[in-house]
Design a protein around this motif. Structure first.
Motif, PDB file in Angstrom:
ATOM      1  N   PHE A  71       0.836  -1.211   0.000  1.00  0.00           N
ATOM      2  CA  PHE A  71       0.000   0.000   0.000  1.00  0.00           C
ATOM      3  C   PHE A  71       0.863   1.252   0.000  1.00  0.00           C
ATOM      4  O   PHE A  71       1.976   1.261   0.550  1.00  0.00           O
ATOM      5  N   GLU A  72       0.322   2.303  -0.595  1.00  0.00           N
ATOM      6  CA  GLU A  72       1.001   3.605  -0.581  1.00  0.00           C
ATOM      7  C   GLU A  72       0.820   4.255   0.792  1.00  0.00           C
ATOM      8  O   GLU A  72      -0.101   3.918   1.527  1.00  0.00           O
ATOM      9  N   SER A  73       1.673   5.210   1.076  1.00  0.00           N
ATOM     10  CA  SER A  73       1.591   5.930   2.340  1.00  0.00           C
ATOM     11  C   SER A  73       0.236   6.649   2.435  1.00  0.00           C
ATOM     12  O   SER A  73      -0.212   7.288   1.502  1.00  0.00           O
ATOM     13  N   GLY A  74      -0.422   6.498   3.582  1.00  0.00           N
ATOM     14  CA  GLY A  74      -1.706   7.150   3.805  1.00  0.00           C
ATOM     15  C   GLY A  74      -2.899   6.317   3.397  1.00  0.00           C
ATOM     16  O   GLY A  74      -4.042   6.765   3.555  1.00  0.00           O
ATOM     17  N   GLN A  75      -2.666   5.095   2.904  1.00  0.00           N
ATOM     18  CA  GLN A  75      -3.784   4.232   2.550  1.00  0.00           C
ATOM     19  C   GLN A  75      -4.122   3.319   3.727  1.00  0.00           C
ATOM     20  O   GLN A  75      -3.275   3.016   4.571  1.00  0.00           O
ATOM     21  N   ILE A  76      -5.364   2.873   3.758  1.00  0.00           N
ATOM     22  CA  ILE A  76      -5.830   1.990   4.827  1.00  0.00           C
ATOM     23  C   ILE A  76      -5.387   0.558   4.503  1.00  0.00           C
ATOM     24  O   ILE A  76      -5.649   0.041   3.419  1.00  0.00           O
ATOM     25  N   THR A  77      -4.707  -0.044   5.493  1.00  0.00           N
ATOM     26  CA  THR A  77      -4.229  -1.417   5.304  1.00  0.00           C
ATOM     27  C   THR A  77      -5.114  -2.439   6.011  1.00  0.00           C
ATOM     28  O   THR A  77      -5.145  -3.600   5.626  1.00  0.00           O
ATOM     29  N   LEU A  78      -5.808  -2.007   7.057  1.00  0.00           N
ATOM     30  CA  LEU A  78      -6.651  -2.916   7.834  1.00  0.00           C
ATOM     31  C   LEU A  78      -7.807  -2.107   8.431  1.00  0.00           C
ATOM     32  O   LEU A  78      -7.590  -1.015   8.977  1.00  0.00           O
ATOM     33  N   VAL A  79      -9.011  -2.657   8.351  1.00  0.00           N
ATOM     34  CA  VAL A  79     -10.184  -2.020   8.959  1.00  0.00           C
ATOM     35  C   VAL A  79     -10.535  -2.818  10.204  1.00  0.00           C
ATOM     36  O   VAL A  79     -10.901  -3.988  10.123  1.00  0.00           O
ATOM     37  N   LEU A  80     -10.370  -2.189  11.357  1.00  0.00           N
ATOM     38  CA  LEU A  80     -10.676  -2.854  12.617  1.00  0.00           C
ATOM     39  C   LEU A  80     -12.162  -2.713  12.973  1.00  0.00           C
ATOM     40  O   LEU A  80     -12.735  -3.596  13.620  1.00  0.00           O
ATOM     41  N   GLN A  81     -12.751  -1.610  12.548  1.00  0.00           N
ATOM     42  CA  GLN A  81     -14.168  -1.368  12.818  1.00  0.00           C
ATOM     43  C   GLN A  81     -14.699  -0.424  11.741  1.00  0.00           C
ATOM     44  O   GLN A  81     -14.126   0.651  11.527  1.00  0.00           O
ATOM     45  N   LYS A  82     -15.755  -0.831  11.053  1.00  0.00           N
ATOM     46  CA  LYS A  82     -16.305   0.007   9.992  1.00  0.00           C
ATOM     47  C   LYS A  82     -16.885   1.288  10.579  1.00  0.00           C
ATOM     48  O   LYS A  82     -17.345   1.311  11.720  1.00  0.00           O
ATOM     49  N   GLY A  83     -16.871   2.327   9.752  1.00  0.00           N
ATOM     50  CA  GLY A  83     -17.486   3.581  10.134  1.00  0.00           C
ATOM     51  C   GLY A  83     -18.879   3.679   9.545  1.00  0.00           C
ATOM     52  O   GLY A  83     -19.195   3.013   8.556  1.00  0.00           O
ATOM     53  N   TYR A  84     -19.714   4.509  10.143  1.00  0.00           N
ATOM     54  CA  TYR A  84     -21.076   4.699   9.654  1.00  0.00           C
ATOM     55  C   TYR A  84     -21.393   6.187   9.642  1.00  0.00           C
ATOM     56  O   TYR A  84     -20.987   6.934  10.539  1.00  0.00           O
ATOM     57  N   LYS A  85     -22.126   6.589   8.594  1.00  0.00           N
ATOM     58  CA  LYS A  85     -22.553   7.978   8.512  1.00  0.00           C
ATOM     59  C   LYS A  85     -23.975   8.031   7.986  1.00  0.00           C
ATOM     60  O   LYS A  85     -24.421   7.133   7.268  1.00  0.00           O
ATOM     61  N   MET A  86     -24.671   9.065   8.367  1.00  0.00           N
ATOM     62  CA  MET A  86     -26.026   9.314   7.902  1.00  0.00           C
ATOM     63  C   MET A  86     -25.963  10.581   7.068  1.00  0.00           C
ATOM     64  O   MET A  86     -25.743  11.669   7.610  1.00  0.00           O
ATOM     65  N   GLY A  87     -26.102  10.439   5.775  1.00  0.00           N
ATOM     66  CA  GLY A  87     -25.913  11.588   4.893  1.00  0.00           C
ATOM     67  C   GLY A  87     -24.458  12.014   4.972  1.00  0.00           C
ATOM     68  O   GLY A  87     -23.550  11.228   4.723  1.00  0.00           O
ATOM     69  N   ASP A  88     -24.223  13.257   5.364  1.00  0.00           N
ATOM     70  CA  ASP A  88     -22.852  13.763   5.517  1.00  0.00           C
ATOM     71  C   ASP A  88     -22.380  13.717   6.969  1.00  0.00           C
ATOM     72  O   ASP A  88     -21.234  14.040   7.259  1.00  0.00           O
ATOM     73  N   LYS A  89     -23.253  13.330   7.891  1.00  0.00           N
ATOM     74  CA  LYS A  89     -22.902  13.326   9.307  1.00  0.00           C
ATOM     75  C   LYS A  89     -22.309  11.979   9.723  1.00  0.00           C
ATOM     76  O   LYS A  89     -22.917  10.926   9.508  1.00  0.00           O
ATOM     77  N   VAL A  90     -21.125  12.032  10.329  1.00  0.00           N
ATOM     78  CA  VAL A  90     -20.458  10.817  10.786  1.00  0.00           C
ATOM     79  C   VAL A  90     -21.101  10.365  12.097  1.00  0.00           C
ATOM     80  O   VAL A  90     -21.160  11.109  13.058  1.00  0.00           O
ATOM     81  N   ILE A  91     -21.591   9.134  12.078  1.00  0.00           N
ATOM     82  CA  ILE A  91     -22.152   8.554  13.299  1.00  0.00           C
ATOM     83  C   ILE A  91     -21.027   7.948  14.133  1.00  0.00           C
ATOM     84  O   ILE A  91     -20.951   8.154  15.336  1.00  0.00           O
ATOM     85  N   ARG A  92     -20.150   7.214  13.428  1.00  0.00           N
ATOM     86  CA  ARG A  92     -18.979   6.622  14.082  1.00  0.00           C
ATOM     87  C   ARG A  92     -17.873   6.548  13.054  1.00  0.00           C
ATOM     88  O   ARG A  92     -18.062   6.022  11.965  1.00  0.00           O
ATOM     89  N   PRO A  93     -16.688   7.087  13.371  1.00  0.00           N
ATOM     90  CA  PRO A  93     -15.579   6.999  12.413  1.00  0.00           C
ATOM     91  C   PRO A  93     -15.074   5.559  12.317  1.00  0.00           C
ATOM     92  O   PRO A  93     -15.187   4.780  13.263  1.00  0.00           O
ATOM     93  N   ALA A  94     -14.520   5.234  11.169  1.00  0.00           N
ATOM     94  CA  ALA A  94     -13.945   3.899  10.971  1.00  0.00           C
ATOM     95  C   ALA A  94     -12.614   3.824  11.716  1.00  0.00           C
ATOM     96  O   ALA A  94     -11.815   4.760  11.666  1.00  0.00           O
TER      97      ALA A  94
END
Length: 181
Positions: A152-175
């Motif tokens: 992966f390039e620098s700044g890319q996500i290599t592993l997702v420990l917990q998915k994020g959720y948003k409603m429209g443009d509002k973040v409910i929980r960041p990934a």
């Protein structure tokens, strides 16, 4: 003009009384003339005070009513959201009470519950995000660690420990993610 001996003594008090009476009468006239001018002003002031107090009371009632309506709306929205999730809870309850211990059947049931949950989220305009290979964005992701990676390039996500959720443009929980250095 002849003056009597006693005459000057008597005339002075009469003149003083007359001056005092004249001053008192003039003062009463001024007060009587000013009184009608003050009364309309006092009435106007009292009317304005009364209007102000009435307006302040109306605003206070409006504010309290708005707060009650907002709380009632929030409760109604919560109830609607929970009503949408109750079928999912029912399916989980059925899965746990099933006598079958077959792993494949159990997995299939969990997948069905997951599909049902995601359909409810979609209906509520809630979307999941945070995939391996996406660019890290601090507005949507929470980096918990960083690793050196050739893949992966620098700044890319290599592993997702917990998915994020948003409603429209509002973040409910960041990934919650791990990023590449």
């Amino acid at each position: 003009m002849f003056k009597k001996k006693n005459a000057p003594e008597q005339e002075e008090p009469i003149i003083e009384e007359t001056v005092e009476e004249t001053v008192e009468e003039a003062a009463e006239e001024v007060v009587e003339e000013a009184a009608p001018e003050v009364n309309p002003l006092e009435e106007e002031l009292n009317a304005q005070k009364e209007n102000y107090l009435r307006l302040a009371a109306e605003y206070d009632n409006f504010r309290k009513r708005s707060q009650r309506e907002k709380a009632a709306l929030a409760d109604e929205i919560k109830c609607d959201c929970l009503a949408e999730l109750l079928p999912v809870l029912d399916n989980l309850d059925r899965a746990l009470s099933a006598e079958s211990t077959d792993v494949e059947t159990f997995r299939k049931g969990v997948e069905m519950v997951m599909t049902q949950t995601m359909a409810i989220f979609e209906k509520l305009n809630v979307t999941a995000y945070g995939e391996v290979g996406e660019d890290f964005d601090p507005n949507f992701h929470h980096a918990v660690s960083a690793v050196d990676s050739d893949e992966f390039e620098s700044g890319q996500i290599t592993l997702v420990l917990q998915k994020g959720y948003k409603m429209g443009d509002k973040v409910i929980r960041p990934a919650m993610v791990q990023t590449a250095n």
